[in-house]
Design a protein around this motif. Structure first.
Motif, PDB file in Angstrom:
ATOM      1  N   HIS A 119       9.927  -1.655   6.901  1.00  0.00           N
ATOM      2  CA  HIS A 119       9.522  -2.814   7.954  1.00  0.00           C
ATOM      3  C   HIS A 119       9.406  -4.047   6.887  1.00  0.00           C
ATOM      4  CE1 HIS A 119       7.966  -5.355  10.945  1.00  0.00           C
ATOM      5  NE2 HIS A 119       8.129  -4.235  12.032  1.00  0.00           N
ATOM      6  N   PRO A 120      10.156  -5.225   7.242  1.00  0.00           N
ATOM      7  CA  PRO A 120      10.062  -6.432   6.197  1.00  0.00           C
ATOM      8  C   PRO A 120       8.721  -7.134   6.368  1.00  0.00           C
ATOM      9  CG  PRO A 120      11.543  -6.796   8.368  1.00  0.00           C
ATOM     10  CD  PRO A 120      11.203  -5.425   8.086  1.00  0.00           C
ATOM     11  N   LEU A 122       5.917  -5.668   6.709  1.00  0.00           N
ATOM     12  CA  LEU A 122       4.809  -4.927   6.060  1.00  0.00           C
ATOM     13  C   LEU A 122       4.923  -5.034   4.386  1.00  0.00           C
ATOM     14  CD1 LEU A 122       4.824  -1.559   8.161  1.00  0.00           C
ATOM     15  CD2 LEU A 122       3.279  -3.583   8.598  1.00  0.00           C
ATOM     16  N   THR A 123       3.695  -4.803   3.767  1.00  0.00           N
ATOM     17  CA  THR A 123       3.729  -4.831   2.301  1.00  0.00           C
ATOM     18  C   THR A 123       4.416  -3.461   1.550  1.00  0.00           C
ATOM     19  OG1 THR A 123       1.910  -3.638   2.231  1.00  0.00           O
ATOM     20  CG2 THR A 123       1.382  -6.272   2.367  1.00  0.00           C
ATOM     21  N   GLY A 124       4.658  -3.589   0.196  1.00  0.00           N
ATOM     22  CA  GLY A 124       5.209  -2.457  -0.193  1.00  0.00           C
ATOM     23  C   GLY A 124       4.112  -1.141  -0.355  1.00  0.00           C
ATOM     24  N   ARG A 125       2.973  -1.408  -0.076  1.00  0.00           N
ATOM     25  CA  ARG A 125       2.178  -0.568  -0.165  1.00  0.00           C
ATOM     26  C   ARG A 125       1.854   0.269   1.161  1.00  0.00           C
ATOM     27  NH1 ARG A 125      -2.760   0.369  -2.786  1.00  0.00           N
ATOM     28  NH2 ARG A 125      -2.636  -1.794  -3.717  1.00  0.00           N
ATOM     29  N   GLU A 126       2.039  -0.561   2.297  1.00  0.00           N
ATOM     30  CA  GLU A 126       2.072   0.043   3.846  1.00  0.00           C
ATOM     31  C   GLU A 126       3.360   0.709   3.941  1.00  0.00           C
ATOM     32  OE1 GLU A 126      -0.638  -3.456   5.842  1.00  0.00           O
ATOM     33  OE2 GLU A 126       1.507  -3.898   5.542  1.00  0.00           O
ATOM     34  N   ASN A 127       4.614   0.194   3.456  1.00  0.00           N
ATOM     35  CA  ASN A 127       6.008   0.713   3.656  1.00  0.00           C
ATOM     36  C   ASN A 127       6.091   2.097   2.986  1.00  0.00           C
ATOM     37  OD1 ASN A 127       8.144  -0.569   5.136  1.00  0.00           O
ATOM     38  ND2 ASN A 127       7.224  -2.333   4.007  1.00  0.00           N
ATOM     39  N   VAL A 128       5.234   2.575   1.669  1.00  0.00           N
ATOM     40  CA  VAL A 128       5.428   3.491   1.178  1.00  0.00           C
ATOM     41  C   VAL A 128       4.863   4.653   2.148  1.00  0.00           C
ATOM     42  CG1 VAL A 128       4.380   5.108  -0.741  1.00  0.00           C
ATOM     43  CG2 VAL A 128       5.137   2.699  -1.146  1.00  0.00           C
ATOM     44  N   LYS A 157       2.693  -5.634  -9.351  1.00  0.00           N
ATOM     45  CA  LYS A 157       2.260  -6.942  -9.167  1.00  0.00           C
ATOM     46  C   LYS A 157       2.507  -7.473  -7.733  1.00  0.00           C
ATOM     47  CE  LYS A 157       2.775  -9.104 -13.668  1.00  0.00           C
ATOM     48  NZ  LYS A 157       3.455 -10.254 -14.335  1.00  0.00           N
ATOM     49  N   PHE A 158       3.488  -6.690  -7.052  1.00  0.00           N
ATOM     50  CA  PHE A 158       3.896  -7.081  -5.626  1.00  0.00           C
ATOM     51  C   PHE A 158       3.855  -6.141  -4.633  1.00  0.00           C
ATOM     52  CE2 PHE A 158       6.784  -8.716  -9.172  1.00  0.00           C
ATOM     53  CZ  PHE A 158       6.727 -10.065  -9.026  1.00  0.00           C
ATOM     54  N   LEU A 159       2.832  -4.838  -4.946  1.00  0.00           N
ATOM     55  CA  LEU A 159       2.519  -4.019  -4.175  1.00  0.00           C
ATOM     56  C   LEU A 159       2.342  -4.395  -2.722  1.00  0.00           C
ATOM     57  CD1 LEU A 159       2.660  -0.917  -3.935  1.00  0.00           C
ATOM     58  CD2 LEU A 159       0.433  -0.890  -4.863  1.00  0.00           C
ATOM     59  N   ASP A 160       1.130  -5.584  -2.779  1.00  0.00           N
ATOM     60  CA  ASP A 160       0.565  -5.948  -1.534  1.00  0.00           C
ATOM     61  C   ASP A 160       1.160  -7.475  -0.808  1.00  0.00           C
ATOM     62  OD1 ASP A 160      -1.443  -4.123  -1.127  1.00  0.00           O
ATOM     63  OD2 ASP A 160      -2.354  -4.985  -3.246  1.00  0.00           O
ATOM     64  N   THR A 161       2.730  -7.487  -1.284  1.00  0.00           N
ATOM     65  CA  THR A 161       3.299  -8.444  -0.800  1.00  0.00           C
ATOM     66  C   THR A 161       4.270  -8.087   0.328  1.00  0.00           C
ATOM     67  OG1 THR A 161       3.418  -9.727  -2.793  1.00  0.00           O
ATOM     68  CG2 THR A 161       5.087 -10.365  -1.505  1.00  0.00           C
ATOM     69  N   VAL A 163       7.509  -6.781   1.858  1.00  0.00           N
ATOM     70  CA  VAL A 163       8.815  -6.606   1.445  1.00  0.00           C
ATOM     71  C   VAL A 163      10.087  -7.572   1.866  1.00  0.00           C
ATOM     72  CG1 VAL A 163       8.101  -4.167   1.145  1.00  0.00           C
ATOM     73  CG2 VAL A 163       9.389  -4.863   3.140  1.00  0.00           C
ATOM     74  N   LYS A 164       9.698  -8.546   2.749  1.00  0.00           N
ATOM     75  CA  LYS A 164      10.687  -9.398   3.189  1.00  0.00           C
ATOM     76  C   LYS A 164      10.978 -10.408   1.897  1.00  0.00           C
ATOM     77  CE  LYS A 164       7.723 -12.444   5.969  1.00  0.00           C
ATOM     78  NZ  LYS A 164       7.538 -13.068   7.167  1.00  0.00           N
ATOM     79  N   TYR A 165       9.998 -10.573   1.254  1.00  0.00           N
ATOM     80  CA  TYR A 165       9.876 -11.432  -0.002  1.00  0.00           C
ATOM     81  C   TYR A 165      10.742 -10.775  -1.249  1.00  0.00           C
ATOM     82  CZ  TYR A 165       7.053 -14.439   3.052  1.00  0.00           C
ATOM     83  OH  TYR A 165       6.337 -14.961   4.056  1.00  0.00           O
TER      84      TYR A 165
END
Length: 311
Positions: A119-120, A122-128, A157-161, A163-165
Motif C-alpha cells: 500500500h503506497p 503505508l511505511t515500509g515497516r507497515e507493509n512488511v 534508513k527508510f523503514l518508516d517512510t 513506500v510511495k516515496y
C-alpha cells in the motif's frame, strides 16, 4: 508416489479486445449522445449485453498442462507476449483461468510486479506486516523474521517512510525480501528482479538457491538464460500462449534460443558505411560451437570460436 505440489490441467485464459473506431470520448460527449441519438445508444447497449459488439477474442494461454513436484526449481522462458506473466498471475490466484483447473498443495508467495501487495501510503515497516498477513503468516512469525527482512533489503534508513516515496529498486528489494523470508511452500518470481542493480540481482539469485535447497518450490520467469540455467533443474518454454517443450533447463534453453535466432546472411562486402583506411575489410563473421559447427546462437558458459573473414 509423491503427489505434485502444482498440477495444471488444460489451462486457458481469454481476454476480449474491444475495437473502437472513435477517439477519446468525455463523459459529457456520452451524455449528449444519449439525448441526441437515443435509438443508436440503445442498440449499441443491446449489442454489448448480447455480446455481439465489435470485439475480438485473444487467448493469452491455450491448453497448458504440466506438473511440478515439491522442491523443484522451474524456469519459464519465452519471448515477450508468450503468456509467462499471465500464467504466473493464475498460479498466484490473482486472476482466474477461463478454462481448465489448477491444484496447488501448499502456500504461495509471489513477486510479480513492482509494488504488488504494497500500500503506497503505508511505511515500509507497515507493509512488511501487511504483506505477511496477505501471505497468511502469523504476526509473531513476521516479528521473528523482521530484522532479517530489513537487513536483506538494505532499507533501514527508510523503514518508516511511506513506500510511495521509494524508488523502483527499493520497492523490489523490500518486496523480494518479504516474499523470500516468509517461507511459503511455493515462491513465484517474475522478471521484476531486472529492476534491481547487478549486485542485488546476485544477492537475490543466491537467496533463491538457499530457498530451493531448503526444499521449497520455486517458479522463476526471466530473460536471463544464464540465471535460468544456473538456478533451475527444469524449464518450460512458452510461445504464443502454448507450451512448446518441458524438460531439463539446458535442453529447453537450447530449443528456445534456436527458435528465436534470426538467421540472416549479410554480405559485408556491399556495406557502404565503412570507416577506416581500407587496408583490411571484413567480409563475414561466423560463430563456431565446441563441436566445430556454425551456429546462430551461443550458450552461456560453453566454448566457442568467432571466425572472421577479411580481405
Amino acid at each position: 508416489m509423491e503427489k505434485p505440489i502444482i498440477q495444471v490441467k488444460n489451462i486457458g485464459k481469454k481476454y476480449n479486445i474491444n475495437h473502437q473506431k472513435i477517439g477519446y470520448v468525455t463523459l459529457r460527449d456520452k451524455i449528449t449522445n444519449v439525448f441526441v441519438n437515443p435509438f443508436s445508444f440503445l442498440i449499441n447497449k443491446i449489442k454489448q449485453v448480447a455480446g455481439i459488439g465489435t470485439k475480438e477474442e485473444f487467448w493469452a494461454l491455450k491448453d497448458i498442462n504440466f506438473e511440478i513436484k515439491k522442491g523443484e526449481v522451474v524456469g519459464i522462458v519465452g519471448q515477450n507476449g508468450a503468456g509467462k506473466s499471465t500464467l504466473l498471475k493464475i498460479l498466484s490466484q490473482i486472476t482466474p483461468p477461463t478454462t481448465g483447473e489448477i491444484k496447488i498443495h501448499g502456500t504461495v508467495g509471489s513477486l510479480l510486479e513492482v509494488g504488488t501487495g504494497f500500500h503506497p501510503e503505508l511505511t515500509g515497516r507497515e507493509n512488511v506486516f501487511l504483506n505477511g498477513a496477505i501471505l497468511g503468516i502469523k504476526k509473531k512469525d513476521i516479528i521473528k523474521k523482521f530484522e532479517k527482512i530489513v537487513e536483506f533489503a538494505g532499507i533501514e534508513k527508510f523503514l518508516d517512510t511511506p513506500v510511495k516515496y521509494y524508488s523502483s529498486g527499493m520497492y523490489v528489494r523490500l518486496a523480494f525480501s518479504v516474499a523470500a523470508h516468509m517461507e511459503t511452500d511455493i515462491l513465484i518470481i517474475d522478471e521484476v528482479l531486472a529492476v534491481g542493480d547487478s549486485e542485488f540481482q546476485k544477492k537475490c539469485l543466491g537467496k533463491m538457491q538457499d530457498v530451493s535447497s531448503s526444499g521449497r518450490t520455486v517458479l522463476f520467469v526471466s530473460h536471463n538464460m544464464a540465471a535460468i540455467q544456473n538456478l533451475c533443474d527444469k524449464a518450460i518454454f512458452l510461445k504464443k500462449g502454448e507450451v512448446q517443450t518441458i524438460g531439463g533447463a539446458e535442453e529447453v534453453i537450447s530449443t528456445y534460443l534456436k527458435s528465436t535466432a534470426e538467421v540472416q546472411t549479410i554480405d559485408l562486402a556491399d556495406r557502404k558505411d565503412r570507416s577506416g583506411n581500407g587496408l583490411i575489410r571484413f567480409q563475414s563473421v561466423e560463430l563456431i560451437d565446441e563441436n566445430g559447427n556454425a551456429v546462430q546462437s551461443l550458450h552461456c558458459g560453453k566454448k566457442a570460436i568467432i571466425r572472421i573473414h577479411f580481405d
